[in-house]
Structures are given as structure tokens and as C-alpha cells.
Design an enzyme around this catalytic site. Structure first.
Site, short mmCIF file in Angstrom:
data_model
loop_
_atom_site.label_atom_id
_atom_site.label_comp_id
_atom_site.label_asym_id
_atom_site.label_seq_id
_atom_site.Cartn_x
_atom_site.Cartn_y
_atom_site.Cartn_z
N GLU A 237 0.78 -1.27 0.07
CA GLU A 237 0.07 -0.12 0.18
C GLU A 237 0.94 1.15 -0.06
OE1 GLU A 237 -3.32 -0.13 0.00
OE2 GLU A 237 -3.76 -2.08 0.52
N CYS A 271 -2.08 9.24 2.21
CA CYS A 271 -1.83 8.69 1.08
C CYS A 271 -2.70 8.91 -0.25
CB CYS A 271 -1.80 6.99 0.91
SG CYS A 271 -2.97 6.56 1.80
P1 NAP Z 1 8.26 5.25 4.52
O1 NAP Z 1 9.36 6.20 4.87
O2 NAP Z 1 8.31 4.25 3.22
O3 NAP Z 1 8.12 4.46 6.00
C1 NAP Z 1 7.13 3.60 6.04
C2 NAP Z 1 7.57 2.26 6.86
O4 NAP Z 1 8.52 1.56 6.21
C3 NAP Z 1 8.32 2.81 8.28
O5 NAP Z 1 7.90 1.73 9.03
C4 NAP Z 1 9.54 2.92 7.83
O6 NAP Z 1 10.52 2.66 8.71
C5 NAP Z 1 9.71 1.51 6.89
N1 NAP Z 1 11.04 1.56 5.88
C6 NAP Z 1 11.24 2.70 5.09
N2 NAP Z 1 12.17 1.94 4.40
C7 NAP Z 1 12.29 0.77 4.62
C8 NAP Z 1 13.59 -0.23 4.25
N3 NAP Z 1 14.18 -0.11 3.34
N4 NAP Z 1 13.43 -1.48 4.81
C9 NAP Z 1 12.45 -1.52 5.68
N5 NAP Z 1 11.52 -0.69 6.17
C10 NAP Z 1 11.74 0.51 5.58
O7 NAP Z 1 6.99 5.94 4.32
P2 NAP Z 1 6.61 7.24 5.22
O8 NAP Z 1 7.22 8.48 5.07
O9 NAP Z 1 6.37 6.81 6.66
O10 NAP Z 1 5.02 7.47 4.97
C11 NAP Z 1 4.50 7.87 3.88
C12 NAP Z 1 4.23 7.28 2.67
O11 NAP Z 1 3.34 6.21 2.89
C13 NAP Z 1 3.77 8.10 1.46
O12 NAP Z 1 4.17 7.81 0.41
C14 NAP Z 1 2.10 7.59 1.68
O13 NAP Z 1 1.65 7.85 0.57
C15 NAP Z 1 2.34 6.42 1.95
N6 NAP Z 1 1.13 5.76 2.70
C16 NAP Z 1 0.27 4.72 1.87
C17 NAP Z 1 -0.81 4.31 2.36
C18 NAP Z 1 -1.65 3.25 1.63
O14 NAP Z 1 -2.56 2.64 2.23
N7 NAP Z 1 -1.42 3.09 0.35
C19 NAP Z 1 -1.15 4.61 3.54
C20 NAP Z 1 -0.52 5.37 4.30
C21 NAP Z 1 0.65 6.08 3.94
P3 NAP Z 1 11.16 4.02 9.41
O15 NAP Z 1 10.25 4.92 9.80
O16 NAP Z 1 12.01 3.38 10.79
O17 NAP Z 1 12.04 4.68 8.55
#
Ligand code: NAP
Length: 470
Positions: A237, A271
Site C-alpha cells: 500500500e 496517501c
Molecule cells: P516510509 O518512509 O516508506 O516508511 C514506512 C515504513 O517503512 C516505516 O516503518 C519505515 O521505517 C519503513 N521503511 C522504510 N524503508 C524501509 C526499508 N528499506 N526497509 C525496511 N523498512 C523500511 O513512508 P513514510 O514516509 O513513513 O509514509 C509516507 C508514505 O506512505 C507516503 O508515500 C504515503 O502515501 C504512503 N502511505 C500509503 C498508504 C496506503 O494505504 N496506500 C497509507 C499511508 C501511507 P522508518 O520509519 O524506521 O524509516
């Protein structure tokens, strides 16, 4: 000489984005602790998978009840850690409880055996759990995101281990404690304060049977490719840059109300927020003026204060990233109609911002703006609106405003996304599937589809079928 760090520094730290003060820091899970936790989850699965739906529902419904009883406590934790305005935080906690209750009530029906009608003999499909599911979740809905995986997957008979975002460890720990309080057996729901390296190893571990990630495209690609390498089922997602289409026959006042809410809810960090406003030229000037006036009227303040209409972004680094994107957009020709700067006060506050004149050559054209920044486009007609909406790497949701519902449905069918909403932006309900296509990911959460994601669909064929003669 110190070697450059290849991976981002991992830390689990609560910092209040309203004033930048550190609330609490946390020690990461060691490899030995991680192994103990995986072993406990595996042991729990051996018995949890054999429980009846009614037995599982008792625990999951209890968790829902406790969340409802402690709405204020959970909500305050979210507001302090990631800056969500308190009323929004309360709504999120209530909704999380609703999701848990929904699956406690409906899981057995969703996963009941399905009779098939083969030409010979009889057959059915049955659904059985798979094992430990690993969740990786974002901070922007620190409880809802967890409920969205816990409700369905625990009711299906799986057990969960979750790496929550580094900036919301208190929410992550509160949700883990909820299960203990609800009477869950040890290992049913485990919060992991782990690094990216450890997360990769969790995906590799043969005891982990599926991976559900919600987050950025970069995180999705990293974890999905790891899951693929291990031939493990996954759901992704990811981000979005949803189009908000206003046709010439729209109810403008209604469209403006949703536009303001849809861009600014959760300080724009959603998102499926409306991010690209695509307005047919007859209404474009009036829409832009009304939208600008409404956004300009929002007042920054303490997100714990119910009167505040504009909260901070989740972190200082999120603010810096967004400002960089706006500057890059402007240096490629975008025009700032409103805002564009940080607000001169403590905390990570950004001015509500509207950008116009964004050409396909501008990096902003294809990026996700995760905060209070609206991209505004003027188009000739419905066809041009649809073409522009579809000219995106993302495909999460989309919105169309028109007084002609049949026309709205035609437009909805032509926009390439996982979800479309006509004259509303009611994004998410427990009983409706949620998810996207293209860079917005794959798989669906919530509704009946959400619980089918990590179950083994097993064919059982029986009845009198003649053995072939040798
Ligand atoms: P993010 O940086 O990708 O982080 C999301 C989760 O993934 C966090 O727990 C993060 O850990 C972890 N993570 C990131 N890179 C990783 C890797 N290489 N290996 C393992 N874990 C990893 O995203 P965000 O900034 O928190 O959230 C915003 C994004 O999420 C936006 O793009 C938004 O549109 C999307 N989102 C999508 C939905 C949906 O349902 N489609 C819902 C909500 C949000 P850390 O925090 O420790 O870095």
C-alpha cells in the site's frame, strides 16, 4: 576516517513536532531478542491457528472495546508523537476499534468454505492461515494502519510481527500492550523496534510467510523485492498523487468543502489525499480563488488544542523535504499562488500552499507532495481532465465532482486507480477495500478482500471419481 553511512540512521524516537522537544528515546531490538520474539510468535501460531473463530473473536473484540474505552489516551499519544490534530486522532482511534470489531464479527463468514461445481465429483475451496505475517507500517495513521492489518490477519488465524515507523514508537508500544490487555496469548502481536537490515532478515526468515507494507514507493520496492526473492506473498500500500477532478457542472461549494478537507486533513499527510486539482476552465478561476481563500484562513497552533485548524508536519525532516520539493517546482517554472514557505514559529509548520503552471517537465508533475501543498491544473474538458489524471505513475484513488452522477460514473471508470469517489472523499470504511495500482502498490486491505490476502486457498476435491485404468 569515518566511513559514509549507506543506510539511513535508524532510531526510534518520539519528538513532539509542535515544539521540537524530544519526549522519549528507545533502544532497538537486538538480534538475540529478535530471534526470541520470532520463536515466540511461531509457538503462538501453532495453537492460534487451531482456535475457533469465536475464540479468536473474543480477543479481537476485547481489543476493540479497550481502544474505545481509552480513546483519549491513544489519541493524545498520536498527537504528541506525530502532530495529528486531537480531534482527528480521536476519530482515528475510534475507527481503528471499528475495524477490529468488524473483523471479529465477519471473519468466519468471509473465510467460510466455498462450494465449487466441478463436472465430476464434488469440491470446495477452504481458507486456512499461513503463519507469521510481517507488517511494516507508516506513522501518518499510527493506529489505523496497525488495526488494518491486525483485525483481518489475526482473525484469519495468522500471527503478526510489526515494524512500525521510527517516529511513533510510543504508539507502536501502546498497540502491542493493547493485545496483552485484551488477553492475547504471548506472541500473537509483536512490535519490533528493528533496523532496515534486521527487517530484511525478518523477510528472509522461513518462519515468516507473508509481508504487508504500507509506506513510500522506495520502501515498497525494497521490501517487495526481498519478499519476491523469497517467493513470499506480499501486499503493498504505497504513495499516491490523487486527482481531484471538477467538471463544469459540479456543485462548486461542495467541491470546495471536500477540496479543503481532502488536501488538509492530517496536515496533508495522507496517501489518498487530493493532491492534483484538475478543474475544467469554466470553473477554474472561481475554484482557485475560493480554494485559496479557504486555505489561507487556516490557523496554525497546538494540535492538542481543539480549536487549531492547521497542525505541524510530522517531523522537521518532512518539512525540509517538502520545502525542497516546492523550491524545485518553482525553479522549474511553477507559480506560487499561496504559501510556499515554513511558518515562522517553533515546530515543523508549513504554510498551506498552492502551485500552478506545472508542466510535464517539472519534477513536481510526477512527485507525491506529502503535506499541505496542492497542485492546480486548468483543463479544457472532461477528456483532458481524464488524460491528465491518468498521466501519473501513481494509481491510488481519485475524485470527480459533477451534478450528473452517470457522467461521474463514466469518468470514474476511465480513471486508472484502485479507488474512485464521486462527489465525496469518504476514503475508508471497514467494509470497503482499500488499495491502488501502478506505483501505488498491489493487494487490498479492509473489507472482505483484506482478509483474503494472507490465507491459503485450498482446493479439496472428493466424491466418487473413477480411477483411470492403467
Ligand atoms: P516510509 O518512509 O516508506 O516508511 C514506512 C515504513 O517503512 C516505516 O516503518 C519505515 O521505517 C519503513 N521503511 C522504510 N524503508 C524501509 C526499508 N528499506 N526497509 C525496511 N523498512 C523500511 O513512508 P513514510 O514516509 O513513513 O509514509 C509516507 C508514505 O506512505 C507516503 O508515500 C504515503 O502515501 C504512503 N502511505 C500509503 C498508504 C496506503 O494505504 N496506500 C497509507 C499511508 C501511507 P522508518 O520509519 O524506521 O524509516
Amino acid at each position: 576516517m569515518a566511513l559514509p553511512t549507506l543506510l539511513p540512521a535508524m532510531a526510534y524516537e518520539s519528538v513532539n513536532p509542535f515544539d521540537g522537544k524530544t519526549l522519549k528515546t528507545f533502544v532497538e531490538t537486538t538480534d538475540a531478542q529478535l530471534e526470541t520474539k520470532i520463536a515466540a510468535a511461531q509457538a503462538c501460531y501453532a495453537t492460534w491457528r487451531l482456535k475457533t473463530y469465536a475464540e479468536r473473536a473474543t480477543i479481537v473484540a476485547n481489543a476493540a472495546k479497550i481502544m474505545r474505552a481509552k480513546v483519549d489516551e491513544f489519541a493524545r499519544t498520536a498527537t504528541l508523537e506525530m502532530g495529528k490534530r486531537i480531534n482527528e486522532a480521536r476519530g482515528e482511534v475510534q475507527f481503528s476499534a471499528d475495524i477490529l470489531a468488524y473483523y471479529a464479527k465477519n471473519a468466519e463468514r468471509f473465510l467460510a468454505p466455498v462450494k465449487l461445481n466441478p463436472k465430476i465429483g464434488q469440491a470446495h475451496m477452504e481458507s486456512s492461515p499461513m503463519g507469521i505475517i510481517f507488517g511494516v507500517e507508516p506513522w501518518n495513521f499510527p493506529f489505523y494502519q496497525l488495526a488494518r492489518v491486525a483485525g483481518p490477519h489475526l482473525m484469519a488465524g495468522n500471527v503478526l510481527m510489526v515494524k512500525h515507523a521510527g517516529i511513533v514508537p510510543q504508539c507502536a508500544i501502546a498497540f502491542e500492550k493493547l493485545w496483552v490487555e485484551a488477553g492475547a496469548p504471548a506472541g500473537l502481536y509483536t512490535n519490533l523496534l528493528i533496523t532496515y537490515e534486521q527487517a530484511k532478515r525478518v523477510v528472509d526468515d522461513p518462519r515468516i510467510k507473508g509481508v504487508a507494507l504500507t509506506g513510500s514507493v522506495a520502501a515498497g520496492k525494497s521490501i517487495a523485492s526481498r519478499a519476491g526473492r523469497n517467493v513470499k506473498v506480499s501486499s503493498m500500500e504505497l504513495g499516491g498523487s490523487d486527482a481531484f477532478i471538477v467538471l463544469e457542472d459540479a456543485d462548486l461549494e461542495l467541491a470546495i468543502k471536500w477540496a479543503v478537507w481532502g488536501r488538509m486533513y492530517n496536515t496533508g499527510q495522507t496517501c489518498c489525499a487530493a493532491k492534483r486539482f484538475i478543474v475544467v476552465e469554466q470553473l477554474a478561476d472561481t475554484f482557485l480563488e475560493k480554494f485559496r481563500t479557504a486555505l489561507a484562513a487556516l490557523k496554525p497552533g497546538d494540535p492538542l488544542d481543539e480549536k487549531t485548524t492547521l497542525g505541524p508536519l510530522s517531523t522537521e525532516s518532512a518539512l525540509v523535504q517538502l520545502l525542497k520539493q516546492v523550491d524545485a517546482a518553482v525553479s522549474h517554472g511553477a507559480k506560487v499562488v499561496l504559501g510556499g514557505k515554513r511558518i515562522d514559529r517553533p515546530g515543523s509548520f508549513m504554510q498551506p500552499t498552492i502551485l500552478t503552471n506545472i508542466t510535464p517537465k517539472n519534477p513536481a508533475f510526477r512527485e507525491e507532495f506529502f503535506g499541505p501543498v496542492a497542485l492546480f491544473f486548468r483543463v479544457k474538458d472532461e477528456d483532458e481532465a481524464i488524460a491528465l489524471a491518468n498521466d501519473s505513475d501513481f494509481g491510488l484513488g481519485g475524485y470527480v465532482f459533477t451534478r450528473d452522477e452517470a457522467r461521474g460514473q463514466r469518468v470514474a471508470s476511465r480513471v486508472e486507480t484502485g479507488m474512485m469517489f464521486i462527489n465525496n472523499m469518504s476514503w475508508s470504511d471497514a467494509d470497503l477495500p482499500f488499495g491502488g495500482i501502478k506505483d501505488s502498490g498491489y493487494g487490498r486491505e479492509l473489507g472482505d478482500m483484506g482478509i483474503q490476502q494472507f490465507v491459503n486457498k485450498k482446493l479439496v476435491r472428493f466424491g466418487s471419481i473413477e480411477a483411470p485404468s492403467t
